[in-house]
Design a protein around this motif. Structure first.
Motif, PDB file in Angstrom:
ATOM      1  N   VAL A  59       7.069  -7.159  -2.217  1.00  0.00           N
ATOM      2  CA  VAL A  59       8.117  -6.246  -2.675  1.00  0.00           C
ATOM      3  C   VAL A  59       9.120  -6.995  -3.549  1.00  0.00           C
ATOM      4  N   LEU A 114       8.918   2.507  -1.240  1.00  0.00           N
ATOM      5  CA  LEU A 114       7.610   1.986  -1.637  1.00  0.00           C
ATOM      6  C   LEU A 114       7.061   2.728  -2.850  1.00  0.00           C
ATOM      7  N   ASP A 115       7.303   4.052  -2.917  1.00  0.00           N
ATOM      8  CA  ASP A 115       6.895   4.829  -4.096  1.00  0.00           C
ATOM      9  C   ASP A 115       7.553   4.265  -5.350  1.00  0.00           C
ATOM     10  N   PHE A 147       6.232   0.311  -6.005  1.00  0.00           N
ATOM     11  CA  PHE A 147       4.841   0.110  -6.405  1.00  0.00           C
ATOM     12  C   PHE A 147       4.317   1.176  -7.355  1.00  0.00           C
ATOM     13  N   GLN A 155       0.582   2.131  -8.124  1.00  0.00           N
ATOM     14  CA  GLN A 155      -0.220   1.096  -7.473  1.00  0.00           C
ATOM     15  C   GLN A 155      -0.030   1.076  -5.957  1.00  0.00           C
ATOM     16  N   LYS A 156       0.754   2.019  -5.443  1.00  0.00           N
ATOM     17  CA  LYS A 156       1.033   2.023  -4.004  1.00  0.00           C
ATOM     18  C   LYS A 156      -0.242   2.141  -3.181  1.00  0.00           C
ATOM     19  N   SER A 157      -1.135   3.033  -3.572  1.00  0.00           N
ATOM     20  CA  SER A 157      -2.369   3.206  -2.800  1.00  0.00           C
ATOM     21  C   SER A 157      -3.234   1.953  -2.863  1.00  0.00           C
ATOM     22  N   SER A 204       9.352   5.129   2.800  1.00  0.00           N
ATOM     23  CA  SER A 204       8.229   5.596   1.997  1.00  0.00           C
ATOM     24  C   SER A 204       8.646   5.835   0.549  1.00  0.00           C
ATOM     25  N   GLY A 242       0.520   2.624   5.895  1.00  0.00           N
ATOM     26  CA  GLY A 242       1.618   3.196   5.120  1.00  0.00           C
ATOM     27  C   GLY A 242       2.867   3.414   5.952  1.00  0.00           C
ATOM     28  N   GLU A 255      -1.752  -0.521  -0.386  1.00  0.00           N
ATOM     29  CA  GLU A 255      -2.070  -0.141   0.991  1.00  0.00           C
ATOM     30  C   GLU A 255      -3.549  -0.381   1.303  1.00  0.00           C
TER      31      GLU A 255
END
Length: 222
Positions: free
Chosen positions: A41, A89-90, A93, A96-98, A86, A116, A101
Motif C-alpha cells: 500500500v 483499497l479501491d 489499487f 488492479q485490486k482484484s 474497502s 478482501g 487479492e
C-alpha cells in the motif's frame, strides 16, 4: 513507531486477534498478511504521489481528514471501519485490486472470500500509520508525501536488515524484508512490477523461492 513496530507490536497483534476471531484465520497469518499489505500500500501510494501532484494533494487531504493515527491507540476500530477500508483499497489499487487479492490469496492460501475483508480491516490501520508519520515529520502538503513514504520504506528495510544481521530474524521480518526488497527494486515500475517480482516469487534477495516460499512455510499453503 516504525513499520516493523506497527506489524509486530501491540497494534498489529490486536488487529490480528480481532481478525482471527472474526474470520477464523490464525493471528500469525494475519500479521504475515499485514507484513505484505503495508509495504505494498505504501509503495503504491508513493508512486501515485510522485506521478501526480493532484493525487498527492488528495492523499494529503484524506490523511488530514480521516487518518490522524488515533486508530493506532485503539486498533479495535479496524473491525468497525471495514467498509471504509474497502474504499481505501479501491482508491489505492484501482482496477488492479482484484489482481492484488488474487495474488495474495494464491501465495497465502487464504480464500478469496476472506482475503478482501481482512485487507479491508488492515487498510485503515495502514493509513493511520501513514497519517501519524506525516504529523511526526511535519509534512503539511502533498509535495512532501513521496519522500515521506519512501523514507518509511527505507527505514523499515534498515530495521529488518539490522535484525537479520543480529540474528533476530523470524518469519515475519523475513517476509517484510522480501516485500521491501521487491518494492525498492521496482519503485518505478508500479504495482504490477512489485507483484511480479515479490508475490510471484521472483525476488532475488531471497534464497527461499521468494515471498511465495516464505508465506508457504508460514501458512502451510502455497
Amino acid at each position: 513507531m516504525s513499520l516493523l513496530d506497527l506489524i509486530t507490536g501491540s497494534t498489529g497483534n490486536q488487529v490480528a486477534s480481532d481478525a482471527e476471531n472474526k474470520f477464523g484465520i490464525s493471528k500469525t497469518q494475519v500479521i504475515a498478511l499485514l507484513a505484505v499489505a503495508a509495504p505494498l500500500v505504501i509503495s503504491y501510494l508513493r508512486k501515485k504521489s510522485q506521478d501526480s501532484p493532484a493525487d498527492a494533494e488528495a492523499l494529503n487531504t484524506a490523511l488530514d481528514k480521516d487518518h490522524d493515527g488515533s486508530i493506532l491507540n485503539d486498533p479495535s476500530q479496524a473491525a468497525d471501519r471495514q467498509q471504509e477500508g474497502s474504499s481505501i483499497l479501491d482508491h489505492v489499487f484501482g482496477d488492479q485490486k482484484s489482481t492484488v487479492e488474487n495474488q495474495l490469496s494464491q501465495n497465502t492460501g487464504i480464500s478469496m472470500d476472506k482475503i478482501g475483508p481482512i485487507l479491508a480491516m488492515l487498510a485503515p490501520v495502514i493509513m493511520g500509520f501513514i497519517g501519524k508519520e506525516k504529523q511526526s515529520n511535519g509534512v503539511t502538503s502533498g509535495g512532501g508525501l513521496g519522500d515521506l513514504l519512501g523514507g518509511i520504506l527505507g527505514n523499515a528495510s534498515s530495521h529488518v536488515q539490522q535484525q537479520q544481521s543480529q540474528g533476530g530474524s523470524n518469519p515475519i521480518t523475513d517476509i517484510l524484508g522480501s516485500v521491501l526488497g521487491g518494492a525498492n527494486q521496482n519503485s518505478g515500475g508500479g504495482l504490477g512490477g512489485i507483484l511480479e517480482s515479490v508475490l510471484g516469487g521472483g525476488n532475488q534477495q531471497q534464497g527461499q523461492g521468494g515471498l511465495g516460499g516464505l508465506l508457504g512455510g508460514l501458512f502451510g499453503g502455497k
